[in-house]
Motif scaffolding. Structure first.
Motif, PDB file in Angstrom:
ATOM      1  N   UNK A   7       0.959  -1.285  -0.135  1.00 37.69           N
ATOM      2  CA  UNK A   7      -0.070   0.237  -0.017  1.00 37.69           C
ATOM      3  C   UNK A   7       1.005   1.144   0.128  1.00 37.69           C
ATOM      4  N   UNK A   8       0.310   2.579  -0.334  1.00 38.77           N
ATOM      5  CA  UNK A   8       1.061   3.517  -0.078  1.00 38.77           C
ATOM      6  C   UNK A   8       0.463   4.331   1.033  1.00 38.77           C
ATOM      7  N   UNK A   9       1.448   5.067   1.743  1.00 32.48           N
ATOM      8  CA  UNK A   9       1.311   5.895   2.860  1.00 32.48           C
ATOM      9  C   UNK A   9       0.909   7.269   2.606  1.00 32.48           C
ATOM     10  N   UNK A  10      -0.152   7.664   3.343  1.00 33.80           N
ATOM     11  CA  UNK A  10      -0.542   9.047   2.957  1.00 33.80           C
ATOM     12  C   UNK A  10      -1.568   8.997   1.461  1.00 33.80           C
ATOM     13  N   UNK A 114       0.822  10.868 -25.111  1.00 30.94           N
ATOM     14  CA  UNK A 114       0.876   9.339 -25.019  1.00 30.94           C
ATOM     15  C   UNK A 114       0.457   8.882 -23.523  1.00 30.94           C
ATOM     16  N   UNK A 115       0.922   9.451 -22.559  1.00 30.97           N
ATOM     17  CA  UNK A 115       0.573   9.200 -21.209  1.00 30.97           C
ATOM     18  C   UNK A 115      -1.147   9.498 -20.960  1.00 30.97           C
ATOM     19  N   UNK A 116      -1.618  10.415 -21.442  1.00 27.93           N
ATOM     20  CA  UNK A 116      -3.082  10.796 -21.276  1.00 27.93           C
ATOM     21  C   UNK A 116      -3.588   9.872 -22.118  1.00 27.93           C
ATOM     22  N   UNK A 117      -3.490   9.672 -23.379  1.00 27.43           N
ATOM     23  CA  UNK A 117      -4.286   8.966 -24.355  1.00 27.43           C
ATOM     24  C   UNK A 117      -4.149   7.373 -24.138  1.00 27.43           C
ATOM     25  N   UNK A 118      -3.090   6.867 -23.723  1.00 24.99           N
ATOM     26  CA  UNK A 118      -2.688   5.504 -23.845  1.00 24.99           C
ATOM     27  C   UNK A 118      -2.331   4.781 -22.478  1.00 24.99           C
ATOM     28  N   UNK A 119      -2.296   5.756 -21.358  1.00 22.30           N
ATOM     29  CA  UNK A 119      -1.640   5.173 -20.023  1.00 22.30           C
ATOM     30  C   UNK A 119      -2.577   4.382 -19.438  1.00 22.30           C
ATOM     31  N   UNK A 120      -2.165   3.943 -18.421  1.00 19.74           N
ATOM     32  CA  UNK A 120      -3.067   3.074 -17.415  1.00 19.74           C
ATOM     33  C   UNK A 120      -4.240   3.775 -16.810  1.00 19.74           C
ATOM     34  N   UNK A 121      -5.040   3.259 -16.333  1.00 13.88           N
ATOM     35  CA  UNK A 121      -6.141   3.885 -15.556  1.00 13.88           C
ATOM     36  C   UNK A 121      -5.716   3.346 -14.088  1.00 13.88           C
ATOM     37  N   UNK A 122      -5.485   4.489 -13.295  1.00 12.53           N
ATOM     38  CA  UNK A 122      -5.091   3.905 -11.957  1.00 12.53           C
ATOM     39  C   UNK A 122      -6.269   4.145 -11.072  1.00 12.53           C
ATOM     40  N   UNK A 123      -6.886   3.163 -10.633  1.00 11.88           N
ATOM     41  CA  UNK A 123      -7.912   3.041  -9.750  1.00 11.88           C
ATOM     42  C   UNK A 123      -7.737   2.649  -8.400  1.00 11.88           C
ATOM     43  N   UNK A 139      -4.194   5.371   4.242  1.00 12.73           N
ATOM     44  CA  UNK A 139      -3.554   4.069   3.502  1.00 12.73           C
ATOM     45  C   UNK A 139      -4.117   4.157   2.178  1.00 12.73           C
ATOM     46  N   UNK A 140      -3.499   4.101   1.051  1.00 13.04           N
ATOM     47  CA  UNK A 140      -4.054   3.884  -0.426  1.00 13.04           C
ATOM     48  C   UNK A 140      -3.339   2.826  -0.852  1.00 13.04           C
ATOM     49  N   UNK A 141      -4.176   2.197  -1.827  1.00 11.43           N
ATOM     50  CA  UNK A 141      -3.754   1.025  -2.651  1.00 11.43           C
ATOM     51  C   UNK A 141      -4.656   0.870  -3.948  1.00 11.43           C
ATOM     52  N   UNK A 142      -3.924   0.247  -4.811  1.00 15.55           N
ATOM     53  CA  UNK A 142      -4.582   0.146  -6.339  1.00 15.55           C
ATOM     54  C   UNK A 142      -5.631  -1.086  -6.233  1.00 15.55           C
ATOM     55  N   UNK A 143      -6.911  -0.677  -6.904  1.00 16.88           N
ATOM     56  CA  UNK A 143      -7.858  -1.668  -7.077  1.00 16.88           C
ATOM     57  C   UNK A 143      -7.250  -3.137  -7.786  1.00 16.88           C
ATOM     58  N   UNK A 144      -6.087  -2.957  -8.632  1.00 17.33           N
ATOM     59  CA  UNK A 144      -5.541  -4.116  -9.299  1.00 17.33           C
ATOM     60  C   UNK A 144      -4.936  -4.880  -8.277  1.00 17.33           C
ATOM     61  N   UNK A 145      -4.565  -4.260  -7.163  1.00 18.55           N
ATOM     62  CA  UNK A 145      -3.636  -5.346  -6.019  1.00 18.55           C
ATOM     63  C   UNK A 145      -4.850  -6.080  -5.122  1.00 18.55           C
ATOM     64  N   UNK A 146      -5.183  -7.291  -5.615  1.00 19.84           N
ATOM     65  CA  UNK A 146      -6.042  -8.029  -5.084  1.00 19.84           C
ATOM     66  C   UNK A 146      -5.916  -8.262  -3.408  1.00 19.84           C
ATOM     67  N   UNK A 147      -4.489  -8.223  -3.065  1.00 16.27           N
ATOM     68  CA  UNK A 147      -4.398  -8.648  -1.595  1.00 16.27           C
ATOM     69  C   UNK A 147      -4.883  -7.360  -0.798  1.00 16.27           C
ATOM     70  N   UNK A 148      -4.761  -5.817  -1.382  1.00 14.39           N
ATOM     71  CA  UNK A 148      -4.983  -4.667  -0.610  1.00 14.39           C
ATOM     72  C   UNK A 148      -6.729  -4.873  -0.715  1.00 14.39           C
ATOM     73  N   UNK A 149      -7.259  -5.146  -1.704  1.00 13.26           N
ATOM     74  CA  UNK A 149      -8.612  -5.202  -1.859  1.00 13.26           C
ATOM     75  C   UNK A 149      -9.167  -6.282  -1.047  1.00 13.26           C
ATOM     76  N   UNK A 150      -8.683  -7.370  -0.838  1.00 13.45           N
ATOM     77  CA  UNK A 150      -9.044  -8.452   0.112  1.00 13.45           C
ATOM     78  C   UNK A 150      -8.817  -7.882   1.563  1.00 13.45           C
ATOM     79  N   UNK A 151      -7.886  -7.138   1.951  1.00  8.01           N
ATOM     80  CA  UNK A 151      -7.574  -6.418   3.377  1.00  8.01           C
ATOM     81  C   UNK A 151      -8.685  -5.546   3.595  1.00  8.01           C
TER      82      UNK A 151
END
Length: 180
Positions: A7-10, A114-123, A139-151
């Motif tokens: 996870x990210x702090x802050x 390129x980053x705006x048009x083809x970059x990854x969506x960070x949810x 504490x923040x975490x990405x939706x793609x991080x299944x362990x964080x979502x599970x926590x």
């Protein structure tokens, strides 16, 4: 229940150095940063937690309008650079410092577009933890991080007062891994 996730702090920073391990068990919520000198670690006993708030942050989603804006600015810089360096010049054009700087801006504009048009969506899921002694941790975490979502889902199932400010996030945490 013992779950640990990255996870990210802050606040969430793309590829930031403020990462650590977010661990959840029956007795406490713990964050241990990768760099303990730069970022604080904390362990909050569950009996001291007054509320946990979950919300979904979509501000880092790809934004097509900004991408097209930077594409237009980049095209304008290319035209300005062309007229400044090549139009009306003999066969050997004069490449000046202005041309070099415009070239750097053009390179940055292409990269940004390129980053705006083809970059990854960070949810991102933002978890706000408040304790009875007035402490507030985020504490923040990405939706793609299944362990964080599970926590996060495990914390919602616990007996701690939990508020979820996003209906789509609620469905995602309660019913499994759906796409938004």
């Amino acid at each position: 229940m013992n779950v640990a996730a990255e996870a990210s702090i802050g606040e969430y920073v793309i590829d930031g150095e403020n990462t650590g391990t977010f661990a959840v068990d029956d007795a406490s919520l713990t964050v241990t940063p990768v760099d303990p000198v730069a970022w604080p670690s904390f362990a909050v006993p569950t009996r001291k937690v007054t509320s946990i708030t979950f919300k979904r942050d979509t501000t880092l989603h790809r934004n097509g309008i900004l991408g097209w804006f930077f594409a237009g600015v980049t095209a304008l810089l290319i035209v300005i650079g062309y007229f400044d360096s090549f139009v009306g010049q003999p066969m050997d054009p004069d490449l000046s410092l202005v041309t070099f700087i415009l070239g750097l801006f053009i390179f940055g504009g292409v990269s940004t577009t390129y980053d705006y048009l083809a970059g990854e969506n960070d949810d991102v899921i933002v978890v706000s933890i408040r304790t009875d002694d007035g402490e507030h941790h985020i504490v923040t975490g990405r939706m793609k991080n299944t362990a964080f979502v599970e926590a996060c889902a495990k914390r919602i199932e616990s007996n701690i007062e939990t508020r979820n400010r996003s209906e789509a996030l609620r469905r995602h945490l309660e019913y499994g891994r759906h796409s938004f």
